[in-house]
Enzyme design. Structure first.
Site, PDB file in Angstrom:
ATOM      1  N   TYR A 147      15.364 -64.019  14.314  1.00 49.46           N
ATOM      2  CA  TYR A 147      15.201 -62.566  14.461  1.00 49.46           C
ATOM      3  C   TYR A 147      16.305 -62.077  15.397  1.00 49.46           C
ATOM      4  O   TYR A 147      16.502 -62.630  16.486  1.00 49.46           O
ATOM      5  CB  TYR A 147      13.833 -62.224  15.048  1.00 49.46           C
ATOM      6  CG  TYR A 147      13.685 -60.755  15.406  1.00 49.46           C
ATOM      7  CD1 TYR A 147      13.325 -59.823  14.446  1.00 49.46           C
ATOM      8  CD2 TYR A 147      13.942 -60.314  16.699  1.00 49.46           C
ATOM      9  CE1 TYR A 147      13.216 -58.471  14.760  1.00 49.46           C
ATOM     10  CE2 TYR A 147      13.842 -58.969  17.025  1.00 49.46           C
ATOM     11  CZ  TYR A 147      13.480 -58.057  16.052  1.00 49.46           C
ATOM     12  OH  TYR A 147      13.386 -56.736  16.372  1.00 49.46           O
ATOM     13  N   LYS A 270      17.418 -57.504  27.412  1.00 52.10           N
ATOM     14  CA  LYS A 270      16.062 -57.698  27.909  1.00 52.10           C
ATOM     15  C   LYS A 270      16.007 -57.877  29.429  1.00 52.10           C
ATOM     16  O   LYS A 270      15.910 -56.918  30.151  1.00 52.10           O
ATOM     17  CB  LYS A 270      15.379 -58.828  27.144  1.00 52.10           C
ATOM     18  CG  LYS A 270      15.123 -58.468  25.684  1.00 52.10           C
ATOM     19  CD  LYS A 270      13.922 -59.128  25.144  1.00 52.10           C
ATOM     20  CE  LYS A 270      13.669 -58.739  23.685  1.00 52.10           C
ATOM     21  NZ  LYS A 270      12.985 -57.450  23.543  1.00 52.10           N
TER      22      LYS A 270
END
Length: 420
Positions: A147, A270
């Site tokens: 992903y 992130k």
């Protein structure tokens, strides 16, 4: 269920929520504030955050050092465009990232989100070959279970069987998605695929050590060594997507550092700012950058997100790096690993569970079928925890500051819900 605050009742008619069918999904939980590893709801309940707000808040929420850095930068310059202007937070951050990453990963291109940083890495790889007069290298090779984001180009390199993106098949050019080389047979198959298709492949892209949103699938560093060897053999670039695993999640600050495998481009996001502000980066080795260094203006990378190198976000990222340099994160990750290993092991006895595994500050309980995210999520809330399952897994990726008592609550909640 607690009564919703007015702001939520009024705004619900206008907010389009992520990853849910809004007509049937229960309303979200109203958050009042955060602190440490906890989310405090408007109704006063406190939830231990087991997933660090999609893996970002590694130092916990509201860390005073990061907050002070952002506040100080806010008083000087919250934002200034990066085209034609420069500022200290971004240039200092680029210098520090280059020093922390292995080898000659020295050239940092900033953006705002992980998906965009992967798109930038893809553009870098495509234009790397174009700038050298190599025609036809306009495809990518990625891996089943992978992903890399929800934007149009990144969707093409995700697992094609992944249900989130199946609606968009055919919208963008198809890429080559194959099995990871985890044994002799899959290594030989990848070698053969590259021998056949290498002339059209610009780069291989992989999530090193852990394929995150595709199912928290682990692989060892030998896989990365195989990829480096085959990329060099067949003349393609190698991209590491470290958006999930970067900044300590697997026990090393970066997977590329711990594995000893240097990719040509690495993407970060992130936890880059410690979960405070949006920021990402695509970082290239010198040979990649050198392909763009030219007297020809057309050889430049023509990309520039509006908030590229945002000073507030860069100040937060620099403060986060301070904490990594001075803190106990490595010991905390080891402590969390032990707690997750011991606390989740009994879940092997739960109906439908086929595996329980841990790596660094990641703990996974995998089922033989897709789990019902909504009902399970609410069951964990009843246990005082914020845990959001996905696909076939219930997983934990908590902030590194999570206390032993909070870790026990997280693992205990999963045991209670799964084992009864």
């Amino acid at each position: 269920m607690s009564e919703q605050p007015d702001w939520m009742t009024t705004g619900a008619a206008h907010v389009w929520r992520p990853y849910c069918q809004m007509k049937t999904a229960p309303p979200p939980l109203a958050v009042a504030r955060t602190q440490g590893a906890r989310i405090i709801l408007e109704d006063g309940r406190e939830l231990v955050d087991g997933i660090a707000s999609w893996w970002t808040a590694v130092h916990g929420y509201n860390h005073p050092h990061i907050a002070a850095a952002v506040t100080e930068q806010l008083s000087r310059a919250p934002h200034v465009m990066f085209g034609g202007l420069a500022h200290e937070p971004a240039y200092r951050l680029a210098t520090r990232l280059a020093a922390l990453l292995p080898g000659d990963l020295d050239h940092v291109f900033f953006a705002e989100s992980g998906s965009v940083s992967v798109e930038i890495a893809m553009k870098m790889a495509l234009q790397f070959w174009i700038n050298q007069g190599v025609a036809g290298k306009n495809r990518f090779l990625s891996f089943r279970g992978g992903y890399h984001g929800d934007t149009l180009a990144t969707m093409t390199i995700c697992d094609p069987e992944e249900g989130m993106h199946s609606l968009f098949a055919g919208v963008m050019p198809a890429q080559h998605v194959v099995d990871l080389p985890v044994d002799a047979a899959t290594e030989a198959a990848l070698d053969a695929a590259l021998a056949q298709k290498g002339a059209e492949i610009a780069a291989i892209i992989v999530e090193p050590r852990v394929q995150g949103a595709g199912g928290m699938l682990f692989h060892n560093d030998e896989v990365l060594r195989i990829l480096r060897r085959l990329a060099d053999k067949h003349g393609v670039l190698l991209i590491f997507d470290e958006i999930f695993v970067g900044f300590g999640r697997t026990g090393d600050l970066f997977a590329c550092t711990g594995s000893g495998v240097i990719p040509d481009i690495v993407t970060l996001s992130k936890a880059l700012t410690g979960g405070t502000l949006p920021l990402s980066a695509a970082i290239a080795r010198k040979p990649v950058f050198d392909a763009f260094w030219s007297d020809d203006a057309g050889a430049a990378l023509m990309h520039g997100p509006t908030y590229m190198g945002n000073p507030l976000a860069c100040a937060a990222a620099n403060a986060s790096l301070d904490l990594f340099e001075a803190g106990t994160w490595k010991a905390d990750v080891a402590r969390i690993n032990q707690a997750l290993t011991e606390g989740l092991e009994p879940c092997r006895a739960a109906p439908g569970v086929i595996d329980v595994r841990t790596l660094g500050a990641i703990g996974v309980v995998e089922f033989d079928h897709p789990v019902e995210t909504g009902p399970l999520c609410m069951a964990f809330v009843e246990q005082g925890c914020w845990i959001r399952p996905m696909g076939k897994v219930v997983y934990l990726a908590p902030p590194y500051v999570t206390t032993n008592e909070e870790l026990a609550r997280l693992t205990g909640a999963i045991r209670t819900v799964l084992l009864g």
